[in-house]
Structures are given as structure tokens and as C-alpha cells.
Design a protein around this motif. Structure first.
Motif, short mmCIF file in Angstrom:
data_model
loop_
_atom_site.label_atom_id
_atom_site.label_comp_id
_atom_site.label_asym_id
_atom_site.label_seq_id
_atom_site.Cartn_x
_atom_site.Cartn_y
_atom_site.Cartn_z
N PHE A 1 -6.95 -7.46 2.99
CA PHE A 1 -7.39 -6.03 2.26
C PHE A 1 -8.47 -5.42 3.23
O PHE A 1 -8.03 -4.01 3.23
CB PHE A 1 -7.77 -6.19 0.88
N ILE A 2 -9.33 -5.93 3.53
CA ILE A 2 -10.41 -5.36 4.51
C ILE A 2 -9.78 -4.84 5.81
O ILE A 2 -10.20 -3.66 6.10
CB ILE A 2 -11.66 -6.17 4.71
N LEU B 1 -6.41 4.92 -1.03
CA LEU B 1 -5.91 3.74 -0.64
C LEU B 1 -7.21 2.77 0.00
O LEU B 1 -7.38 1.39 -0.20
CB LEU B 1 -4.71 3.73 0.27
N MET B 2 -7.86 3.39 0.83
CA MET B 2 -9.03 2.56 1.23
C MET B 2 -10.02 2.20 0.17
O MET B 2 -10.65 1.31 0.23
CB MET B 2 -9.85 3.59 2.13
N ALA B 3 -10.26 3.08 -0.83
CA ALA B 3 -11.02 2.80 -1.89
C ALA B 3 -10.57 1.40 -2.49
O ALA B 3 -11.28 0.41 -2.99
CB ALA B 3 -11.39 3.97 -2.95
N ASN C 1 -5.18 8.46 1.81
CA ASN C 1 -5.76 7.49 2.44
C ASN C 1 -7.25 7.15 2.02
O ASN C 1 -7.38 6.05 1.94
CB ASN C 1 -5.83 8.22 4.05
N ALA D 1 -7.76 -1.82 5.11
CA ALA D 1 -8.64 -0.71 5.00
C ALA D 1 -9.05 -0.07 6.19
O ALA D 1 -9.35 1.28 6.37
CB ALA D 1 -9.84 -0.90 3.94
N PRO E 1 0.67 -1.24 -0.04
CA PRO E 1 0.06 0.13 -0.12
C PRO E 1 0.88 1.39 -0.03
O PRO E 1 0.36 2.36 0.01
CB PRO E 1 -0.58 -0.06 1.41
N LEU F 1 -8.31 -0.56 -1.54
CA LEU F 1 -8.12 -1.75 -0.94
C LEU F 1 -9.58 -2.67 -0.73
O LEU F 1 -9.70 -3.88 -0.83
CB LEU F 1 -7.76 -1.49 0.80
N THR F 2 -10.68 -1.73 -0.65
CA THR F 2 -11.96 -2.35 -0.39
C THR F 2 -12.43 -3.08 -1.91
O THR F 2 -13.07 -4.09 -1.77
CB THR F 2 -12.93 -1.30 -0.21
N VAL G 1 -6.56 1.96 8.06
CA VAL G 1 -6.49 3.43 7.49
C VAL G 1 -7.36 4.01 8.03
O VAL G 1 -7.26 5.20 8.50
CB VAL G 1 -6.25 3.22 6.08
N PHE G 2 -8.67 3.80 7.77
CA PHE G 2 -9.75 4.57 8.25
C PHE G 2 -9.56 4.73 9.88
O PHE G 2 -9.72 5.92 10.14
CB PHE G 2 -11.27 3.64 7.99
#
Length: 584
Positions: free
Chosen positions: A418-419, A363-365, A360, A422, A280, A367-368, A425-426
Motif C-alpha cells: 500500500f505504501i 487515493l494516497m490518503a 490522487n 501511495a 485503486p 492507501l496510507t 501515485v505521489f
């Protein structure tokens, strides 16, 4: 969390303690189950077979592949692999060990360089970023020349940085620069010296640091470079007068300027490749590069501008090249890791991640979406029969016939990783904690390296490795028997210890096949049929569609010894049922 933060920011930990931690943590990522799967075609078979033949022939000057001259690469990686095979044995672990060692040593090199210039906390964070870059670790576990090149180039350029920035031991570090440039040339040719020279010249130009040329010991250094590189080039040229034309013209200029090698990709090819292979951390690379560029305009000297030029030059060079492969951009991973590691330390001191909001969210998008994609993709082959029955896809559709890289179990595990990343990060963004962000990314990346890559590589090997078929051929082939391959299967000689008769396309053996009388070893299908009908035992490796095309001409009928995906091992002599192998 306080303990972790204290460790990451501490300035007084001894070097040996950090090196022990890095080796202990990342040793499993680089070496765990290294020899579990068979050699992956085509690269691993090639780069294991050439050293094996060197050992068998006791000739370390002329590289040969399937016992014909092979001059596409210089010999350093072959020599290292030959040493590993000699010490450990003819197995996959030994074949992959030099690349894995080069990867781990590059992580340690990043730590040592950053500690010498920026400090201990920046060093440990930079080492963590590189060691937790999944694409870097995965490619170090595959037998490729690119990881050896990456280590040599990193050692050369890091030596220059330390020499130009520190007052102590300047002469030693400059000599190390020339030494590792020479080793890089012996690994992959002219780029071993072209990259360092161009990067340094651009740095001197933009930074107005021409005075460094006076302290670089150019005469002595160039002499050292020549001493390291010239012996092999002279010896191989004396034995093979046509070497220079093939190596320098065909393998350098034509590879860069033309599509001769069939590896053309668009200019933007490496942008998504970099984002995925350094996931990531790659999402924070642009901001780290920008911070490196900004140091050019600061009054105090900061070598991060050198790292910026290093990354930019290599990336643009390969982007404009007409020949592109995924491992080509491995040399940019170390400087990017240094820039990101230094940037994270600067952010930790401010203890805020608000400036990383865009990174961030992106990256979250990703990874999801990646988590959902892993699960859906892994279930598609299982759903294929239903789709065929409903008439939504045909029975010969690629969805039905191709092997999936992920099983449902693997897809689920990767999806969870991956989740989890994510969510980390959140949570870090909500808590405004760079330490929590880095810890979450590290844990997720480490799980991908230790657990996730095993699932993926095993499925790739199921399709791309011929280990079981090669070992069976080696067991059943008689001393006077003939081993054949439709097209050259790179690992077949490695697993059998025998030279292969190549039927049809010569591929990259084209150059070697024209040297001397090789007519018995490179034949067409018509000659293969005649050979099949003779008295000698024939064992051949080919694909299902190739057998369908010629089976009407084969007498006696082919006996299938084994099958792996679309590859078949056949013989013209009937064997006992106990000598056959089951399908994979």
C-alpha cells in the motif's frame, strides 16, 4: 518508460499478441495456487457439493444439496463445475476453475470489445484495469455463481454494443446477445434478461436510438432466447410442480422486496464496497463515469454513454434491493474498467495528471491509512494477552477470541504494498505522468492479487473451511456409521462423499426437507442424543459452545477427533490415538 508508453499507445499490435500478453500476465493472478486452501463456508461448499451430487446421481435436471431438492439457482454454474470435477477430479482446484476461467475470459472480452469499438490502445488499457482490480480477481477465485453471471451479462451487453456500433456481422452479434442473455438466465434467473433489457431500453430512450429495435432481429432473437432457457425450466417444472412458486416468487421477488433472506444492508452499502473491491481504480471511476455521461451530449456517437447506463442501472438496482451481498455488483466491474481504460488513454495523449489531483490525493490518503491499518490490525491479537493483564479488555473480548485475518508478516507485506502504491501515485503526480501513474497502480494491484490475497484467504480458510475435519470424518466413518452436523456444514458431504444428518436448524435446506419423508435426516438435539446412545458409530461436527450445551447428556462421553478454530469433530466410539488429529 518509453517502451511501456509505446506499447500502451500502439495501434497496430496484432490481436493474438495482446491476448498472449494478457493471458500470460494475469494467468498467475487467476490460477496460481487456486486449489491450495479448503472450500470456504458456506458458498464454496454449496456450489461444489451440488455438482458432485449431480455426477453421483447422474441427474442434471434437479439440483440437490445434501440429497434434497435445492432450487435457489438455475443449473448452468453447477453444470460447468460438474464438468470440471469430472475432468480434473474431486478437489478444490476443479471446483474453483469455472469461476476463474469466467474471470479471465471477461478480461479478454473487455479487450475484444473495446478494440472493436474504440481501438487497440484503449483495449489493452481497459483489460489491464479489469485484470488488476484485486476484488474482481479474488472473487473469481472463489466458487461463486456471480462470476459466471458477470461473464454472461458482459458477453451479452458487449455483443449488443458491437452490433449497434459496427456495420459488419450485425446479425451474428445480435444473436450472440440473445444467446448470452439465455445463459445468464440459466446462471442466476430473471436478472439475466432483466438487466440487458432495462439497460438497452434506457439507452434507446435517452439516446433517441429507437431505430436499433428494427435491426435487432427481435422475433428470431426471442426464439433463440426461449430455445436456450426453456428446456431446463420445462423439465424441472414437470418433475417438481412447486418449483415455479419457490424459484420465481421466493427467490426473486421476495429476495428483492423483503428481508426474508436476512441479507438486508443500508442503501449506501455498495459505495464503500465498490471503493474497496476495485481499489485503486475505483477512485478514478467517478470521473470516468462522468466522461461517459458527457458523450450523450456530443454530436458523434460514442457507446461510452451505454457503459454509463450499464453501471448506473446495476448499481442502483442492487442498492435499492433488500438483499445485498458483496459479489452482487461484480457486473459493473467490466464497464467501469472500460471507461477508466479509455479515459487513461485520453489523458496519456495529453500527458498530464493535473485533472486527477483530487483523485490522487484521496487515493494516497486511503492507501496510507490502509497501510497503517494492516500493520496495527495484524498485531492486535499478539498484544491481546498484554491488554488482558493490564485489565484494558476482558478475556472473552472479541479481540482476544477471534482469529485475525492478517498475521504480523502478512500485515507488514500488505502495508509495504500500500505504501509503495501511495508513493507511486505521489511520484506520478509530481512528474505529471499518466503512464507512471498507471504503471504504479498496476504493479501494486498485481502484487496484491498474487501475494496479498493468498495471506488473506489462507486466514479466512482457517476459520471458514472444514476441509481437514471433513477429510478425517471421511477416513474414519464406517459404512453403517452416521455423519451428523449441528446446522448444515456445506462442504461436509463434499469431503466425505456421504449424506449428513442435520441437527437443529435446517437453514436453506428448509424447502427440500419438506419434500418426502426426510425425518431421519433432519432431527433435533433430543433425537441426536438418543442416536448417540445407540450401537451405531456417530461422527458429528459442531461448535464448542454446542458441545458444552449437550455434553452432559452424551453417554458415552464424546471423544474429540479434531478441532479447527471453534469447530469440533467428535465421535461416540473410542479410537486409537493415531486416528486422532491435532488441533489447528
Amino acid at each position: 518508460m518509453k517502451v511501456i508508453k509505446s506499447y500502451l499507445l500502439a495501434r497496430n499490435y496484432p490481436v493474438w499478441s495482446d491476448l498472449l500478453v494478457v493471458c500470460s500476465v494475469f494467468g498467475s493472478a487467476f490460477f496460481l495456487l487456486l486449489g491450495r486452501i479448503g472450500l470456504i463456508e458456506p458458498d464454496e461448499g454449496r456450489y461444489a457439493e451440488i455438482p458432485r451430487e449431480m455426477l453421483e446421481r447422474c441427474d442434471f435436471i434437479t439440483p440437490t444439496l445434501n440429497y434434497v431438492a435445492y432450487f435457489e439457482k438455475p443449473p448452468l454454474h453447477y453444470w460447468l463445475t460438474a464438468l470440471s470435477l469430472k475432468l480434473i477430479g474431486m478437489n478444490e482446484f476443479a471446483a474453483r476453475l469455472p469461476g476463474a476461467l469466467a474471470g479471465l475470459m471477461t478480461v479478454l472480452l473487455v479487450y475484444g470489445t473495446v478494440r472493436a469499438i474504440w481501438g487497440r490502445s484503449e483495449a489493452i488499457n481497459s483489460a489491464i484495469v479489469l485484470g488488476a482490480s484485486t476484488g474482481f480477481v479474488v472473487q473469481s477465485r472463489i466458487n461463486l455463481t456471480d462470476m459466471t453471471l458477470t461473464f454472461c451479462l458482459t458477453a451479452a451487453l458487449c455483443s449488443f454494443m458491437i452490433a449497434s456500433y459496427k456495420w459488419q456481422h450485425k446479425k451474428l452479434y445480435y444473436y450472440l446477445f440473445y444467446l448470452f442473455c439465455g445463459l445468464a438466465v440459466l446462471t442466476k434467473g430473471l436478472i439475466g434478461v432483466l438487466f440487458p433489457v432495462c439497460i438497452i431500453l434506457l439507452y434507446l430512450l435517452f439516446n433517441r436510438s429507437w431505430h436499433l429495435l428494427r435491426e435487432m432481429h427481435l422475433p428470431d432473437g426471442i426464439l433463440l432466447l426461449v430455445v436456450v432457457t426453456s428446456p431446463w425450466f420445462i423439465l424441472v417444472s414437470q418433475q417438481h410442480p412447486d418449483f415455479a412458486k419457490f424459484f420465481f416468487v421466493h427467490e426473486h421477488f421476495e429476495r428483492f422486496l423483503t428481508t426474508t433472506h436476512g441479507r438486508y444492508q443500508p442503501f449506501w452499502f455498495f459505495f464503500p464496497i465498490f471503493l474497496l473491491t476495485m481499489l485503486p481504480w475505483s477512485f478514478y471511476a467517478f470521473r470516468a463515469l462522468l466522461s461517459g455521461l458527457q458523450t450523450r451530449f456530443q454530436e458523434e456517437t460514442d457507446p461510452r454513454f451505454f457503459l454509463f447506463i450499464w453501471v448506473t442501472f446495476v448499481f442502483i438496482f442492487f442498492s435499492i434491493s433488500h438483499s445485498k451481498l458483496i459479489p452482487y455488483i461484480l457486473p459493473i466491474f467490466p464497464p467501469v474498467a472500460m471507461l477508466i481504460g479509455i479515459m487513461f488513454v485520453r489523458l496519456v495523449k495529453g500527458e498530464t495528471v493535473t485533472s486527477l489531483k483530487a483523485e490522487n490525493l484521496s487515493l494516497m490518503a486511503v492507501l496510507t491509512v490502509g497501510a497503517a491499518g494492516c500493520v496495527i490490525y495484524s498485531w492486535l491479537p499478539a498484544l491481546a494477552p498484554v491488554l488482558v493483564r493490564q485489565g484494558w479488555v476482558s478475556a472473552d473480548n472479541r479481540l482476544v477470541t477471534k482469529i485475525a485475518i492478517l498475521t504480523p508478516t502478512a500485515g507488514g507485506i500488505l502495508g509495504l504494498i500500500f505504501i509503495g502504491m501511495a508513493m507511486a501515485v505521489f511520484w506520478a503526480a509530481r512528474k505529471q505522468s499518466v503512464v507512471l501513474l498507471g504503471l504504479g497502480l498496476f504493479c501494486g494491484s498485481y502484487l496484491l492479487e498474487v501475494v496479498g490475497q493468498q495471506f488473506v484467504l489462507e486466514r479466512i480458510a482457517l476459520k471458514k473451511s472444514s476441509r481437514e475435519l471433513g477429510q478425517k470424518a471421511g477416513q474414519l466413518l464406517k459404512k453403517d456409521g452416521v455423519l451428523a452436523s449441528f446446522g448444515y456444514e456445506q462442504s461436509l458431504p463434499f469431503y466425505t462423499g456421504r449424506r449428513v444428518v442435520v441437527v437443529g436448524s435446517k437453514g436453506e435446506l428448509e424447502f427440500g426437507s419438506k419434500r418426502g419423508d426426510q425425518s431421519d435426516w433432519f432431527i433435533d438435539e433430543e433425537r441426536f442424543v438418543k442416536l448417540w446412545q445407540g450401537e451405531r458409530q456417530i461422527i458429528a461436527l459442531l461448535k464448542q459452545d454446542e458441545l458444552k450445551r449437550i455434553e452432559g447428556s452424551l453417554y458415552p462421553a464424546a471423544t474429540v477427533l479434531g478441532q479447527k478454530f471453534k469447530k469440533l469433530l467428535i465421535t461416540n466410539k473410542r479410537l486409537a490415538s493415531s486416528e486422532r488429529i491435532t488441533k489447528n
